[in-house]
Scaffold this motif. Structure first.
Motif, short mmCIF file in Angstrom:
data_model
loop_
_atom_site.label_atom_id
_atom_site.label_comp_id
_atom_site.label_asym_id
_atom_site.label_seq_id
_atom_site.Cartn_x
_atom_site.Cartn_y
_atom_site.Cartn_z
N SER A 87 81.30 61.99 29.85
CA SER A 87 82.58 62.66 30.10
C SER A 87 83.14 62.30 31.48
O SER A 87 84.35 62.37 31.69
N GLU A 88 82.25 61.92 32.38
CA GLU A 88 82.65 61.54 33.75
C GLU A 88 82.88 60.04 33.89
O GLU A 88 83.09 59.56 35.00
N GLY A 89 82.78 59.29 32.81
CA GLY A 89 83.13 57.88 32.86
C GLY A 89 82.04 56.88 32.56
O GLY A 89 82.31 55.68 32.48
N MET A 90 80.80 57.32 32.41
CA MET A 90 79.73 56.37 32.09
C MET A 90 79.74 56.04 30.60
O MET A 90 80.14 56.86 29.77
N ASP A 91 79.28 54.85 30.29
CA ASP A 91 79.02 54.48 28.91
C ASP A 91 77.89 55.37 28.38
O ASP A 91 76.92 55.63 29.10
N LEU A 114 77.50 49.51 35.22
CA LEU A 114 76.55 50.62 35.11
C LEU A 114 76.12 51.10 36.49
O LEU A 114 76.11 52.30 36.76
N ILE A 115 75.78 50.17 37.35
CA ILE A 115 75.31 50.54 38.69
C ILE A 115 76.38 51.34 39.44
O ILE A 115 76.10 52.38 40.04
N LYS A 116 77.62 50.89 39.35
CA LYS A 116 78.72 51.58 40.01
C LYS A 116 78.94 52.96 39.39
O LYS A 116 79.09 53.96 40.09
#
Length: 129
Positions: A87-91, A114-116
């Motif tokens: 919900s916060e933007g990660m895959d 992913l790291i970012k």
């Protein structure tokens, strides 16, 4: 307890095939259902790529299914964490991998995105290779 496949989750959530959706609803209402993390991962992919659901819609839908009476999900706390991160933007797949790495000394990846996205979200440091 009976485990269900991705297609049962998707039919339940989308109601796109009326006959299968009725059957999925009946199974869910009967309770005693187990949903594996792998089925939820695949459900997210189907809802996103096949139905165009946005991450917030998917998170709400999967939380709703996981919270139904008589439904048990694998590792509910890690699933909840991954849904929050999505919900916060990660895959979602990346979020699940990171959530399941809890307790590890590091999470290693070549994936710069992913790291970012993971930066500061987990107690497990996400490091570039």
């Amino acid at each position: 307890m009976r485990a269900i496949d991705t297609n049962v989750v998707v039919r339940f959530l989308t109601n796109d095939d009326k006959r299968q959706a009725r059957a999925a609803r009946a199974v869910m209402e009967d309770g005693g259902i187990f949903i594996a993390t792998t089925a939820l991962l695949e459900s997210e992919w189907v809802l996103r790529s096949g139905y165009g659901f946005a991450p917030g819609q998917i998170a709400a839908a999967l939380r709703g299914v996981a919270g139904l009476p008589g439904v048990t999900v694998e590792e509910p706390a890690r699933l909840a964490q991954a849904l929050d991160w999505m919900s916060e933007g990660m895959d979602f797949a990346d979020a699940l991998h990171l959530a399941k790495a809890d307790g590890c000394s590091a999470f290693l990846s070549f994936d710069r995105k992913l790291i970012k996205a993971a930066n500061g979200r987990s107690s497990v440091p996400v490091l570039a290779l």
